[in-house]
Scaffold this motif. Sequence first.
Motif, mmCIF file in Angstrom:
data_model
loop_
_atom_site.group_PDB
_atom_site.id
_atom_site.type_symbol
_atom_site.label_atom_id
_atom_site.label_comp_id
_atom_site.label_asym_id
_atom_site.label_seq_id
_atom_site.Cartn_x
_atom_site.Cartn_y
_atom_site.Cartn_z
ATOM 1 N N SER A 233 37.470 36.651 32.770
ATOM 2 C CA SER A 233 36.027 36.613 33.035
ATOM 3 C C SER A 233 35.606 35.305 33.694
ATOM 4 C CB SER A 233 35.241 36.819 31.736
ATOM 5 O OG SER A 233 35.356 35.692 30.876
ATOM 6 N N ARG A 234 36.370 34.248 33.462
ATOM 7 C CA ARG A 234 36.034 32.932 34.022
ATOM 8 C C ARG A 234 36.741 32.652 35.341
ATOM 9 N NH1 ARG A 234 36.462 29.354 28.383
ATOM 10 N NH2 ARG A 234 34.482 30.092 27.470
ATOM 11 N N GLN A 235 37.830 33.365 35.582
ATOM 12 C CA GLN A 235 38.618 33.172 36.801
ATOM 13 C C GLN A 235 38.804 34.527 37.484
ATOM 14 O OE1 GLN A 235 42.225 30.701 36.097
ATOM 15 N NE2 GLN A 235 41.429 30.449 34.010
ATOM 16 N N PRO A 236 37.892 34.907 38.370
ATOM 17 C CA PRO A 236 37.948 36.243 38.982
ATOM 18 C C PRO A 236 39.276 36.557 39.651
ATOM 19 C CG PRO A 236 35.842 35.190 39.449
ATOM 20 C CD PRO A 236 36.702 34.151 38.795
ATOM 21 N N GLY A 237 40.010 35.545 40.086
ATOM 22 C CA GLY A 237 41.300 35.791 40.721
ATOM 23 C C GLY A 237 42.295 36.467 39.797
ATOM 24 N N LEU A 238 42.089 36.316 38.474
ATOM 25 C CA LEU A 238 43.004 36.931 37.510
ATOM 26 C C LEU A 238 42.783 38.441 37.384
ATOM 27 C CD1 LEU A 238 43.088 34.292 34.617
ATOM 28 C CD2 LEU A 238 44.708 34.617 36.490
ATOM 29 N N ARG A 239 41.780 38.968 38.070
ATOM 30 C CA ARG A 239 41.628 40.424 38.093
ATOM 31 C C ARG A 239 42.747 41.083 38.891
ATOM 32 N NH1 ARG A 239 35.141 40.142 39.398
ATOM 33 N NH2 ARG A 239 34.541 39.210 37.400
ATOM 34 N N ASP A 240 43.399 40.313 39.722
ATOM 35 C CA ASP A 240 44.607 40.792 40.392
ATOM 36 C C ASP A 240 45.711 40.842 39.334
ATOM 37 O OD1 ASP A 240 47.190 40.790 41.650
ATOM 38 O OD2 ASP A 240 46.276 40.085 43.500
ATOM 39 N N PRO A 241 46.270 42.025 39.056
ATOM 40 C CA PRO A 241 47.238 42.120 37.948
ATOM 41 C C PRO A 241 48.486 41.263 38.148
ATOM 42 C CG PRO A 241 47.190 44.147 39.239
ATOM 43 C CD PRO A 241 46.021 43.328 39.690
ATOM 44 N N GLN A 242 48.883 41.009 39.367
ATOM 45 C CA GLN A 242 50.040 40.138 39.578
ATOM 46 C C GLN A 242 49.703 38.701 39.188
ATOM 47 O OE1 GLN A 242 52.548 40.920 43.093
ATOM 48 N NE2 GLN A 242 51.011 42.443 43.693
ATOM 49 N N HIS A 243 48.491 38.253 39.515
ATOM 50 C CA HIS A 243 48.068 36.919 39.101
ATOM 51 C C HIS A 243 47.933 36.837 37.584
ATOM 52 C CE1 HIS A 243 46.096 36.154 43.319
ATOM 53 N NE2 HIS A 243 47.421 36.197 43.346
ATOM 54 N N LEU A 244 47.429 37.923 36.982
ATOM 55 C CA LEU A 244 47.295 37.942 35.525
ATOM 56 C C LEU A 244 48.661 37.862 34.861
ATOM 57 C CD1 LEU A 244 45.627 38.204 32.965
ATOM 58 C CD2 LEU A 244 45.599 40.682 33.291
ATOM 59 N N LEU A 245 49.630 38.581 35.402
ATOM 60 C CA LEU A 245 50.981 38.516 34.846
ATOM 61 C C LEU A 245 51.516 37.091 34.903
ATOM 62 C CD1 LEU A 245 53.524 39.962 33.730
ATOM 63 C CD2 LEU A 245 54.252 40.229 36.120
ATOM 64 N N ARG A 246 51.319 36.419 36.018
ATOM 65 C CA ARG A 246 51.813 35.035 36.139
ATOM 66 C C ARG A 246 51.074 34.110 35.171
ATOM 67 N NH1 ARG A 246 52.336 36.500 41.710
ATOM 68 N NH2 ARG A 246 50.290 35.651 42.241
ATOM 69 N N HIS A 247 49.771 34.355 34.992
ATOM 70 C CA HIS A 247 48.984 33.567 34.037
ATOM 71 C C HIS A 247 49.573 33.686 32.627
ATOM 72 C CE1 HIS A 247 45.293 32.110 31.987
ATOM 73 N NE2 HIS A 247 45.506 33.101 31.147
ATOM 74 N N ILE A 248 49.886 34.908 32.225
ATOM 75 C CA ILE A 248 50.464 35.122 30.887
ATOM 76 C C ILE A 248 51.871 34.537 30.823
ATOM 77 C CG2 ILE A 248 51.194 36.878 29.220
ATOM 78 C CD1 ILE A 248 48.956 38.682 30.354
ATOM 79 N N GLU A 249 52.634 34.719 31.875
ATOM 80 C CA GLU A 249 54.025 34.240 31.879
ATOM 81 C C GLU A 249 54.081 32.727 31.691
ATOM 82 O OE1 GLU A 249 58.111 35.034 34.463
ATOM 83 O OE2 GLU A 249 56.149 35.467 35.339
ATOM 84 N N ARG A 250 53.134 32.000 32.295
ATOM 85 C CA ARG A 250 53.119 30.542 32.153
ATOM 86 C C ARG A 250 52.799 30.106 30.725
ATOM 87 N NH1 ARG A 250 50.494 30.870 37.282
ATOM 88 N NH2 ARG A 250 48.447 30.688 36.270
ATOM 89 N N ARG A 251 52.208 31.002 29.948
ATOM 90 C CA ARG A 251 51.777 30.670 28.592
ATOM 91 C C ARG A 251 52.545 31.455 27.529
ATOM 92 N NH1 ARG A 251 48.180 30.307 32.372
ATOM 93 N NH2 ARG A 251 46.495 28.757 32.290
ATOM 94 N N MET A 252 53.649 32.053 27.895
ATOM 95 C CA MET A 252 54.274 33.055 27.048
ATOM 96 C C MET A 252 55.139 32.513 25.917
ATOM 97 S SD MET A 252 57.349 34.525 29.460
ATOM 98 C CE MET A 252 58.223 35.314 28.090
ATOM 99 N N ALA A 253 55.385 31.228 25.866
ATOM 100 C CA ALA A 253 56.275 30.690 24.835
ATOM 101 C C ALA A 253 55.801 31.101 23.446
ATOM 102 C CB ALA A 253 56.332 29.165 24.933
#
Length: 291
Positions: A196-216
């Motif tokens: 909701s704060r970063q509209p670019g994350l509506r792209d599912p590929q960007h969202l996947l990378r966002h989660i992957e960077r925080r997945m530990a």
Amino acid sequence: MPVAAFDASSQASNTPVTVDGPHGPIRLKWHKLRTRLGEAPFKRSNLALGWQLGASLEIDILATADGRFAVLHDPTLGPSTTGRGRVSQMPISSMDGLFHRDSNGTPDPDAPVLSLAELLAPLRALPKAPSANLQLDLKLLDGRMLSDTAIADAGAAVAGLAEGIIVGSHYLDDARRIAAAIPGAQLGYDPMLAVSRQPGLRDPQHLLRHIERRMAGVTFAYLRFDAIIAAEKQGFPLVARLLDLGIETDAWTVNPGRDNRDATLCALVKAKVRQITTDAPGDIFRMIRAL
């Protein structure tokens, strides 16, 4: 406050915890411990029932002014409870005698406003089904960092129950701190606030990378159901990619009564979600079985 004794097995057929899908069982998580749409949240009897039936359960927690956790969804007590005031500015003792309301506004005596420790205490005397788990959904923090006192309160509240606990939140750093204080607890991340704060994350590929960077350490991703469906329509298998990373997806919150609900459930089942959050597990069970 003791939980009244009951025979869990007698209610099992009417209170589903999973439904079979083409890719395996799908857990039906009881949102706010609800088993029926419209009932008051956080009912003690539903917690006890689900713990014994092996349900996936969810409660929301908010830090109070004195470093305790209250089981509440909203940052203010009203109108969802019989009290008034901002939770973060009140001590837990000021909530004694309050009750959650059902959808008609009626207070439910089976749903008192309790601290996390008070709500969970009866579970230690109940048999836990192997598949039972309880998600602690950490809610709004008013921009404040959780105090060490609050972290310790969460750890003490779930002592002896940790193997069934999942700590999940929009606020991943704070969820990590709580999970670290509960050896054996799992960790979940809900990225939808970030979306909701970063509209670019509506792209599912960007969202996947966002989660992957925080997945530990993260084992669950909590995604709004329409975000999952949007990814599928774009031809990007977000849920399957998360599974490849060892992260199961929970689709929230799916209830009957909206247009195209069958189409929604078909899409979620096809996407291979492992869990669906709902206020009406019986209805969703029957709707998936009928697809």
